[in-house]
Design a protein around this motif. Structure first.
Motif, PDB file in Angstrom:
ATOM      1  N   ALA A  34       0.875  -1.304  -0.065  1.00  0.00           N
ATOM      2  CA  ALA A  34       0.179   0.057  -0.018  1.00  0.00           C
ATOM      3  C   ALA A  34       0.879   1.393   0.037  1.00  0.00           C
ATOM      4  O   ALA A  34       0.417   2.332  -0.615  1.00  0.00           O
ATOM      5  CB  ALA A  34      -1.177   0.033   1.274  1.00  0.00           C
ATOM      6  N   ASP A  35       2.158   1.344   0.625  1.00  0.00           N
ATOM      7  CA  ASP A  35       2.973   2.431   0.621  1.00  0.00           C
ATOM      8  C   ASP A  35       3.886   2.288  -0.463  1.00  0.00           C
ATOM      9  O   ASP A  35       4.834   3.195  -0.686  1.00  0.00           O
ATOM     10  CB  ASP A  35       3.698   2.547   2.251  1.00  0.00           C
ATOM     11  N   GLY A  36       3.574   1.524  -1.685  1.00  0.00           N
ATOM     12  CA  GLY A  36       4.316   1.174  -2.701  1.00  0.00           C
ATOM     13  C   GLY A  36       5.591   0.586  -2.807  1.00  0.00           C
ATOM     14  O   GLY A  36       6.237   0.599  -3.510  1.00  0.00           O
ATOM     15  N   ASN A  37       5.796   0.118  -1.726  1.00  0.00           N
ATOM     16  CA  ASN A  37       7.197  -0.875  -1.365  1.00  0.00           C
ATOM     17  C   ASN A  37       6.662  -1.754  -0.442  1.00  0.00           C
ATOM     18  O   ASN A  37       6.052  -1.821   0.828  1.00  0.00           O
ATOM     19  CB  ASN A  37       8.149  -0.105  -0.878  1.00  0.00           C
ATOM     20  N   ILE A  38       7.053  -3.124  -0.509  1.00  0.00           N
ATOM     21  CA  ILE A  38       7.074  -4.379   0.439  1.00  0.00           C
ATOM     22  C   ILE A  38       8.459  -4.181   1.040  1.00  0.00           C
ATOM     23  O   ILE A  38       9.409  -4.782   0.332  1.00  0.00           O
ATOM     24  CB  ILE A  38       6.555  -5.569  -0.163  1.00  0.00           C
ATOM     25  N   CYS A  39       8.721  -3.662   2.163  1.00  0.00           N
ATOM     26  CA  CYS A  39       9.982  -3.630   2.998  1.00  0.00           C
ATOM     27  C   CYS A  39      10.283  -5.148   3.491  1.00  0.00           C
ATOM     28  O   CYS A  39       9.479  -6.222   3.615  1.00  0.00           O
ATOM     29  CB  CYS A  39       9.912  -2.593   4.021  1.00  0.00           C
ATOM     30  N   GLU A  40      11.713  -5.074   3.807  1.00  0.00           N
ATOM     31  CA  GLU A  40      12.392  -6.215   4.208  1.00  0.00           C
ATOM     32  C   GLU A  40      11.381  -7.076   5.409  1.00  0.00           C
ATOM     33  O   GLU A  40      11.165  -8.165   5.456  1.00  0.00           O
ATOM     34  CB  GLU A  40      13.609  -6.215   4.442  1.00  0.00           C
ATOM     35  N   SER A  41      11.036  -6.082   6.343  1.00  0.00           N
ATOM     36  CA  SER A  41      10.331  -6.748   7.612  1.00  0.00           C
ATOM     37  C   SER A  41       8.965  -7.318   7.340  1.00  0.00           C
ATOM     38  O   SER A  41       8.343  -8.266   7.799  1.00  0.00           O
ATOM     39  CB  SER A  41      10.335  -5.906   8.707  1.00  0.00           C
ATOM     40  N   GLU A  42       8.299  -6.405   6.289  1.00  0.00           N
ATOM     41  CA  GLU A  42       6.758  -7.070   5.983  1.00  0.00           C
ATOM     42  C   GLU A  42       7.132  -8.250   5.005  1.00  0.00           C
ATOM     43  O   GLU A  42       6.152  -9.215   5.313  1.00  0.00           O
ATOM     44  CB  GLU A  42       6.466  -5.859   5.033  1.00  0.00           C
ATOM     45  N   LEU A  43       7.984  -8.403   4.145  1.00  0.00           N
ATOM     46  CA  LEU A  43       8.355  -9.720   3.333  1.00  0.00           C
ATOM     47  C   LEU A  43       8.475 -10.732   4.229  1.00  0.00           C
ATOM     48  O   LEU A  43       8.151 -11.812   4.144  1.00  0.00           O
ATOM     49  CB  LEU A  43       9.453  -9.341   2.316  1.00  0.00           C
ATOM     50  N   ALA A  44       9.246 -10.523   5.336  1.00  0.00           N
ATOM     51  CA  ALA A  44       9.735 -11.765   6.425  1.00  0.00           C
ATOM     52  C   ALA A  44       8.328 -12.130   6.939  1.00  0.00           C
ATOM     53  O   ALA A  44       8.293 -13.534   7.026  1.00  0.00           O
ATOM     54  CB  ALA A  44      10.982 -11.091   7.443  1.00  0.00           C
ATOM     55  N   ALA A  91       0.991  -3.628   8.970  1.00  0.00           N
ATOM     56  CA  ALA A  91       1.187  -2.253   8.604  1.00  0.00           C
ATOM     57  C   ALA A  91       2.098  -1.770   9.628  1.00  0.00           C
ATOM     58  O   ALA A  91       2.896  -0.737   9.496  1.00  0.00           O
ATOM     59  CB  ALA A  91      -0.162  -1.773   8.384  1.00  0.00           C
ATOM     60  N   HIS A  92       2.061  -2.141  10.900  1.00  0.00           N
ATOM     61  CA  HIS A  92       3.050  -1.784  11.934  1.00  0.00           C
ATOM     62  C   HIS A  92       4.317  -2.227  12.047  1.00  0.00           C
ATOM     63  O   HIS A  92       5.082  -1.779  12.744  1.00  0.00           O
ATOM     64  CB  HIS A  92       2.123  -2.142  13.335  1.00  0.00           C
ATOM     65  N   ILE A  93       4.623  -3.317  11.268  1.00  0.00           N
ATOM     66  CA  ILE A  93       5.652  -4.175  11.538  1.00  0.00           C
ATOM     67  C   ILE A  93       6.965  -3.251  10.939  1.00  0.00           C
ATOM     68  O   ILE A  93       8.031  -3.560  11.760  1.00  0.00           O
ATOM     69  CB  ILE A  93       5.534  -5.528  10.782  1.00  0.00           C
ATOM     70  N   ASP A  94       6.893  -2.268  10.150  1.00  0.00           N
ATOM     71  CA  ASP A  94       8.122  -1.470   9.995  1.00  0.00           C
ATOM     72  C   ASP A  94       8.489  -0.283  10.880  1.00  0.00           C
ATOM     73  O   ASP A  94       9.088   0.339  10.756  1.00  0.00           O
ATOM     74  CB  ASP A  94       8.123  -0.843   8.688  1.00  0.00           C
ATOM     75  N   GLY A  95       7.543  -0.135  11.804  1.00  0.00           N
ATOM     76  CA  GLY A  95       7.590   0.959  12.984  1.00  0.00           C
ATOM     77  C   GLY A  95       6.784   2.135  12.556  1.00  0.00           C
ATOM     78  O   GLY A  95       6.680   2.963  13.248  1.00  0.00           O
ATOM     79  N   VAL A  96       6.285   2.001  11.469  1.00  0.00           N
ATOM     80  CA  VAL A  96       5.540   3.124  10.549  1.00  0.00           C
ATOM     81  C   VAL A  96       4.161   2.606  10.162  1.00  0.00           C
ATOM     82  O   VAL A  96       4.111   2.076   9.165  1.00  0.00           O
ATOM     83  CB  VAL A  96       6.093   3.738   9.783  1.00  0.00           C
ATOM     84  N   TYR A  97       3.117   3.059  10.896  1.00  0.00           N
ATOM     85  CA  TYR A  97       1.670   2.681  10.432  1.00  0.00           C
ATOM     86  C   TYR A  97       0.978   4.059   9.760  1.00  0.00           C
ATOM     87  O   TYR A  97       0.637   5.118  10.078  1.00  0.00           O
ATOM     88  CB  TYR A  97       0.984   2.489  11.818  1.00  0.00           C
ATOM     89  N   ASP A  98       1.538   4.007   8.235  1.00  0.00           N
ATOM     90  CA  ASP A  98       1.096   5.450   7.495  1.00  0.00           C
ATOM     91  C   ASP A  98      -0.359   5.426   7.275  1.00  0.00           C
ATOM     92  O   ASP A  98      -1.054   4.536   7.178  1.00  0.00           O
ATOM     93  CB  ASP A  98       2.165   5.480   6.430  1.00  0.00           C
ATOM     94  N   LYS A  99      -0.395   6.450   6.614  1.00  0.00           N
ATOM     95  CA  LYS A  99      -1.735   7.100   6.394  1.00  0.00           C
ATOM     96  C   LYS A  99      -2.308   5.757   5.237  1.00  0.00           C
ATOM     97  O   LYS A  99      -3.410   5.521   5.149  1.00  0.00           O
ATOM     98  CB  LYS A  99      -2.043   8.160   5.730  1.00  0.00           C
ATOM     99  N   ASN A 100      -1.399   5.980   4.388  1.00  0.00           N
ATOM    100  CA  ASN A 100      -1.742   4.884   3.073  1.00  0.00           C
ATOM    101  C   ASN A 100      -2.061   3.469   3.433  1.00  0.00           C
ATOM    102  O   ASN A 100      -3.190   2.655   3.037  1.00  0.00           O
ATOM    103  CB  ASN A 100      -0.637   4.730   1.948  1.00  0.00           C
ATOM    104  N   GLU A 101      -1.541   3.086   4.360  1.00  0.00           N
ATOM    105  CA  GLU A 101      -1.661   1.776   4.837  1.00  0.00           C
ATOM    106  C   GLU A 101      -3.190   1.606   5.871  1.00  0.00           C
ATOM    107  O   GLU A 101      -3.732   0.597   5.624  1.00  0.00           O
ATOM    108  CB  GLU A 101      -0.390   1.132   5.684  1.00  0.00           C
ATOM    109  N   SER A 102      -3.231   2.709   6.585  1.00  0.00           N
ATOM    110  CA  SER A 102      -4.528   2.785   7.301  1.00  0.00           C
ATOM    111  C   SER A 102      -5.679   2.813   6.454  1.00  0.00           C
ATOM    112  O   SER A 102      -6.782   2.346   6.460  1.00  0.00           O
ATOM    113  CB  SER A 102      -4.488   3.869   8.032  1.00  0.00           C
TER     114      SER A 102
END
Length: 142
Positions: A34-44, A91-102
């Protein structure tokens, strides 16, 4: 109280029999991106869940899914609520629960028929849960 506890556990585990892993993973991947990128922690997180459920995650990751691709008819209420719970966790896993994810979680909730108040309750429950876990870790390591 023990008898009631056992009945609740049976009801919960019986409801899990209707869990739809395909819809679950498709919706999680949509939130992760949702934020344009699947980060490492989200992928894990996704990979760990896929491993637990013996699910081919790569096929879903390669699809470039949109919410309109998900057929929600027939998805059990248990699957729907677990999806919301784990989408919030993701959405919380990368430490940032941003507006796009919400917003994406609210959109998924609406599509699944989960009212915003229930999504907020699940989010608050998770925040309380994580705070208790953190407090326990602090108590045990102090």
């Amino acid at each position: 109280l023990k008898g009631e506890e056992v009945m609740l556990n049976e009801k919960y585990f019986s409801a899990l029999n209707s869990f739809d892993s395909d819809s679950y993973f498709k919706l999680l991947v949509i939130v992760a991106g949702a934020d344009g990128n699947i980060c490492e922690s989200e992928l894990a997180f996704l990979q760990d869940q896929a491993k637990l459920m013996d699910y081919d995650l790569q096929a879903v990751l390669n699809k470039g899914l949109n919410l309109s691709d998900i057929k929600v008819q027939g998805i059990s209420i248990v699957t729907k609520k677990i999806v919301i719970r784990d989408c919030i966790s993701l959405a919380h896993i990368d430490g940032v629960y941003d507006k796009n994810e919400s917003e994406k979680i609210q959109e998924i909730g609406k599509t699944l028929g989960i009212v915003p108040e229930d999504i907020d309750k699940i989010n608050e429950w998770l925040l309380e849960y994580w705070a208790i876990i953190e407090k326990g870790e602090e108590l045990l390591t102090a």
